[in-house]
Design a protein around this motif. Structure first.
Motif, PDB file in Angstrom:
ATOM      1  N   ARG A 169      35.168  37.821  41.125  1.00  0.00           N
ATOM      2  CA  ARG A 169      35.594  38.530  42.328  1.00  0.00           C
ATOM      3  C   ARG A 169      36.983  38.037  42.670  1.00  0.00           C
ATOM      4  O   ARG A 169      37.438  37.011  42.178  1.00  0.00           O
ATOM      5  CB  ARG A 169      34.613  38.334  43.479  1.00  0.00           C
ATOM      6  N   PHE A 170      37.652  38.786  43.503  1.00  0.00           N
ATOM      7  CA  PHE A 170      39.005  38.448  43.931  1.00  0.00           C
ATOM      8  C   PHE A 170      38.981  37.896  45.353  1.00  0.00           C
ATOM      9  O   PHE A 170      38.148  38.312  46.157  1.00  0.00           O
ATOM     10  CB  PHE A 170      39.902  39.700  43.940  1.00  0.00           C
ATOM     11  N   GLU A 171      39.932  36.985  45.645  1.00  0.00           N
ATOM     12  CA  GLU A 171      40.121  36.549  47.014  1.00  0.00           C
ATOM     13  C   GLU A 171      41.521  36.953  47.460  1.00  0.00           C
ATOM     14  O   GLU A 171      42.480  36.859  46.697  1.00  0.00           O
ATOM     15  CB  GLU A 171      39.986  35.033  47.141  1.00  0.00           C
ATOM     16  N   LEU A 172      41.612  37.403  48.704  1.00  0.00           N
ATOM     17  CA  LEU A 172      42.892  37.757  49.284  1.00  0.00           C
ATOM     18  C   LEU A 172      43.616  36.496  49.710  1.00  0.00           C
ATOM     19  O   LEU A 172      43.073  35.675  50.441  1.00  0.00           O
ATOM     20  CB  LEU A 172      42.678  38.672  50.492  1.00  0.00           C
ATOM     21  N   LEU A 173      44.862  36.351  49.251  1.00  0.00           N
ATOM     22  CA  LEU A 173      45.754  35.267  49.671  1.00  0.00           C
ATOM     23  C   LEU A 173      46.900  35.899  50.451  1.00  0.00           C
ATOM     24  O   LEU A 173      47.358  36.997  50.096  1.00  0.00           O
ATOM     25  CB  LEU A 173      46.317  34.512  48.474  1.00  0.00           C
ATOM     26  N   ILE A 174      47.346  35.212  51.497  1.00  0.00           N
ATOM     27  CA  ILE A 174      48.402  35.744  52.367  1.00  0.00           C
ATOM     28  C   ILE A 174      49.442  34.665  52.634  1.00  0.00           C
ATOM     29  O   ILE A 174      49.095  33.498  52.817  1.00  0.00           O
ATOM     30  CB  ILE A 174      47.823  36.236  53.715  1.00  0.00           C
ATOM     31  N   LYS A 175      50.696  35.105  52.686  1.00  0.00           N
ATOM     32  CA  LYS A 175      51.778  34.202  53.093  1.00  0.00           C
ATOM     33  C   LYS A 175      52.608  34.920  54.160  1.00  0.00           C
ATOM     34  O   LYS A 175      52.969  36.086  54.003  1.00  0.00           O
ATOM     35  CB  LYS A 175      52.686  33.857  51.905  1.00  0.00           C
TER      36      LYS A 175
END
Length: 178
Positions: A169-175
């Motif tokens: 599965r994918f995880e959302l990363l944010i900057k």
């Protein structure tokens, strides 16, 4: 502090499609990807992308596919997609022969700058396979934070590869872009 000058990024053209597909495949799939550290070969077999997918990003009015060349060969690329107040970062690849020399770090910094300047983006979003702990840690060192928001892997769609395990599965990363 890294004194490596920022590489000149240019927008990809139709003439770059085959070279871009080869670059992306070499960075993530098969034995060639094992010479670098970004390989997904133990998680996925099959293709990572195809000419149609690359061409669609190049043609999309809301996307840019940025490339870096060295000695006439494309050695890095990334996709930027405008999504309202943020930009999505994807299709990031650095040639296995160039991994570890700071190129990836400078490409992502230039992509963030381009997203701010081109679209006024205040955040950069990306998705990463959760099993890629080394890659997630690399992004965290560049200021990205894990959100805990998971996106299912597209099982059954071989355009994204052939999974070698059933828990991807994918995880959302944010900057935040300052």
């Amino acid at each position: 502090m890294d004194a490596t000058p920022a590489p000149p990024l240019r927008d990809a053209t139709d003439a770059d499609v085959d070279a871009l597909v080869a670059l992306i495949e070499s960075a993530y799939r098969g034995d060639s990807s094992r010479t670098g550290w970004t390989t997904e070969a133990d998680l996925l077999e099959g293709q990572r992308t195809d000419p149609e997918g690359v061409r669609a990003v190049i043609k999309s009015p809301d996307s840019r596919l940025l490339t870096v060349e060295r000695e006439g060969a494309i050695v890095a690329c990334c996709q930027l997609e405008h999504r309202g107040d943020h930009a999505y970062f994807g299709m990031f690849a650095v040639s296995p022969a160039c991994q570890g020399d700071g190129l990836g770090k400078t490409v992502i910094a230039e992509a963030e700058r381009a997203a701010r300047e081109t679209w006024g983006a205040t955040e950069m979003h990306m998705t990463v396979i959760v099993q890629r702990e080394d890659l997630i840690a690399w992004y965290e060192r560049r200021g990205y934070r894990r959100t805990g928001r998971m996106i299912p892997f597209p099982y059954g769609d071989e355009r994204f590869g052939i999974p070698q395990r059933d828990d991807l599965r994918f995880e959302l990363l944010i900057k935040e872009l300052g």
